[in-house]
Scaffold this motif. Structure first.
Motif, PDB file in Angstrom:
ATOM      1  N   SER A   1      54.817  44.918 141.530  1.00  0.00           N
ATOM      2  CA  SER A   1      53.962  45.871 142.244  1.00  0.00           C
ATOM      3  C   SER A   1      52.497  45.456 142.132  1.00  0.00           C
ATOM      4  O   SER A   1      51.694  45.740 143.024  1.00  0.00           O
ATOM      5  CB  SER A   1      54.192  47.301 141.744  1.00  0.00           C
TER       6      SER A   1
ATOM      7  N   ALA B   1      61.097  47.584 144.347  1.00  0.00           N
ATOM      8  CA  ALA B   1      59.683  47.632 143.938  1.00  0.00           C
ATOM      9  C   ALA B   1      58.722  47.134 145.018  1.00  0.00           C
ATOM     10  O   ALA B   1      57.570  47.543 145.052  1.00  0.00           O
ATOM     11  CB  ALA B   1      59.485  46.812 142.658  1.00  0.00           C
ATOM     12  N   TRP B   2      59.178  46.209 145.871  1.00  0.00           N
ATOM     13  CA  TRP B   2      58.254  45.635 146.853  1.00  0.00           C
ATOM     14  C   TRP B   2      57.991  46.661 147.956  1.00  0.00           C
ATOM     15  O   TRP B   2      58.940  47.290 148.442  1.00  0.00           O
ATOM     16  CB  TRP B   2      58.838  44.341 147.431  1.00  0.00           C
TER      17      TRP B   2
END
Ligand code: NCD
Ligand code: ZN
Length: 359
Positions: free
Chosen positions: A88, A122-123
Motif C-alpha cells: 500500500s 491490498a493494491w
C-alpha cells in the motif's frame, strides 16, 4: 507533409534497467530510444537490481527518472513475498503493480497463493495489476480477475491457447486486458533457431500457428495493446556463457507495425488504438497536449546497429519496415527529428500514482 500523423505512442512495457543494470540501459538512453521510435510515454518494469518492491527503492528510481528521462516515464511496483507488506506504501509512487507468475530475467517471482491474495486485496482497485503469465498461469490470472472482480492486464501474450483463453474470458465479460509484443508478431521459432541468443526472450518465440493466432486476435479485437517489452542486454552478455533472455524493441515497434499498415492488413485507427488509446485508457494515463508523431511511409531495411538504445542491436536486422519516424513533437517541442534526439535528459515528466486520470 508527413504521410501519417499519429498521437505520441505509449509503451506500457519497457525495461530501463535503473538501478543495477545501467550498463545495459538508463533513463536517458532508454527514453532516447523511445522518442526515436515515436514513443512519448513509457511505463518501466520493476525487475531491477534491487527490484522496485519497497518505497525507498521506488523513490530512488523516480528521482533517477526525473533526472534522466527525455520522454514521460511511469514506474511499476514489483510484488514479492518478502516485501508484500509494503504494497500500500508503493501505490502512491507507482502507476501499476507487476506480478511475475513465471520465471524470467531477474529474481522477482510470486509463486504462492497467500502472496497473490494479499496483492489482489491490498493494491488499489482502480489501479492496474499486470501479470507475466504463461501457459496455465493465464488461467490463474483470469481466475484472480474473476474472484476479486478487478482489472488484470496480461503482458506479452505469445501462444495461441493463451490468446484464445483470454478471448473467452473477455467474451464472458471478465475484466481482463492484454498486450502483444512485436517480436511475437514478426518472428517465430524458425527465427529463434537462426538468431540463437539474440532471438531468446520470455516468452520464447512461438510457432507459425501461434503467430497466426496472435494476428487474428489483434485484428479481431482481443489484443488491447502493442507493448515492446524492450529488454536490452549487451551483445557481450547475449553472446556469453549464460545469455539473459530479452531483446530491445522501442525503436522498431512502430516501424514494424507500419509494415502491416502498408500491406493493408492493419487500419491506422486500429494501430492508434493499440499503441495509444487503449494503453491510455487501461492505465488511466493523462493526455499529453500538443504531442504528435510524424511518419514517412517509405519502406526501409532495419539495420543491425546505429540505434539509440545503449545495447545497440536488434533481433529484427534485415527485415523490411513499412515506415519510419521523421519527427516527434512533445508538448509543443520538437524532441526528435531525422535521426537526432533533441530532448535533453530531465525534460520528460515523471508520472506517479497520484498523476493518473482516474484518481
Ligand atoms: C525481460 C528482461 O530482460 O527484463 N526479459 C524477457 O525476456 N522478456 C523480463 C521479462 O519481461 O520477462
Ligand atoms: Zn518485460
Amino acid at each position: 507533409m508527413p504521410d501519417l500523423i499519429l498521437p505520441g505512442l505509449i509503451d506500457v512495457h519497457t525495461h530501463l534497467r535503473v538501478p543495477g543494470g545501467e550498463h545495459k540501459e538508463d533513463f536517458a538512453t532508454g527514453t532516447a530510444a523511445a522518442l526515436a521510435g515515436g514513443v512519448t510515454m513509457v511505463l518501466a518494469m520493476p525487475n531491477t537490481n534491487p527490484p522496485l518492491t519497497t518505497p525507498d527503492a521506488l523513490a530512488a528510481a523516480l528521482r533517477a527518472a526525473a533526472a534522466g528521462a527525455r520522454c514521460d516515464v511511469g514506474l511499476y511496483a514489483g510484488a514479492s513475498r518478502e516485501d508484500v507488506t509494503h504494497l500500500s506504501g508503493l501505490a502512491g509512487q507507482a502507476v501499476a503493480l507487476k506480478i511475475y507468475l513465471n520465471d524470467t530475467f531477474g529474481k522477482l517471482r510470486v509463486d504462492d497463493l497467500p502472496t497473490l491474495a494479499v496483492c489482489f486485496q491490498a493494491w488499489p482497485r482502480e489501479r492496474v495489476i499486470a501479470l507475466h503469465a504463461e501457459r496455465q498461469s493465464v488461467a490463474v490470472a483470469i481466475g484472480l480477475a474473476a474472484v476479486y472482480d478487478r482489472p488484470v492486464h496480461i503482458v506479452h501474450v505469445s501462444r495461441r491457447e493463451e490468446i484464445e483463453l483470454i478471448a473467452d474470458a473477455k467474451g464472458r465479460g471478465l475484466p481482463v486486458t492484454c498486450e502483444v509484443s512485436p517480436h511475437h508478431l514478426f518472428l517465430s521459432a524458425a527465427d529463434a533457431a537462426r538468431l540463437g541468443p539474440l532471438g531468446d526472450m520470455r516468452p520464447v518465440l512461438g510457432t507459425a500457428e501461434d503467430v497466426a493466432a496472435l494476428w487474428a486476435h489483434l485484428l479481431g479485437g482481443t489484443v488491447d495493446c502493442i507493448a515492446t517489452d524492450h529488454a536490452p542486454h549487451t551483445l557481450d552478455e547475449k553472446r556469453g556463457p549464460n545469455p539473459p533472455p530479452g531483446v530491445p524493441g522501442l525503436e522498431t515497434s512502430l516501424p514494424l507495425m507500419l509494415t502491416a499498415v502498408a500491406d493493408g492488413r492493419l487500419p491506422v485507427e486500429r494501430l492508434t488504438a493499440l499503441m495509444h488509446d487503449n494503453p491510455r485508457r487501461i492505465f488511466g494515463l493523462r493526455a499529453q497536449p500538443d504531442t504528435r508523431v510524424e511518419v514517412d511511409m517509405t519502406p526501409w531495411t532495419i539495420p543491425a546497429t546505429g540505434w539509440q538504445t545503449k545495447c545497440d542491436w536488434t533481433p529484427f536486422a534485415g527485415l523490411t519496415a513499412g515506415g519510419r519516424v521523421r519527427r516527434v513533437v512533445l508538448r509543443g517541442q520538437i524532441v526528435y527529428e531525422d535521426g537526432a534526439v533533441l530532448a535533453v535528459p530531465g525534460s520528460g515528466q515523471v508520472i506517479n500514482g497520484a498523476g493518473l486520470e482516474r484518481d
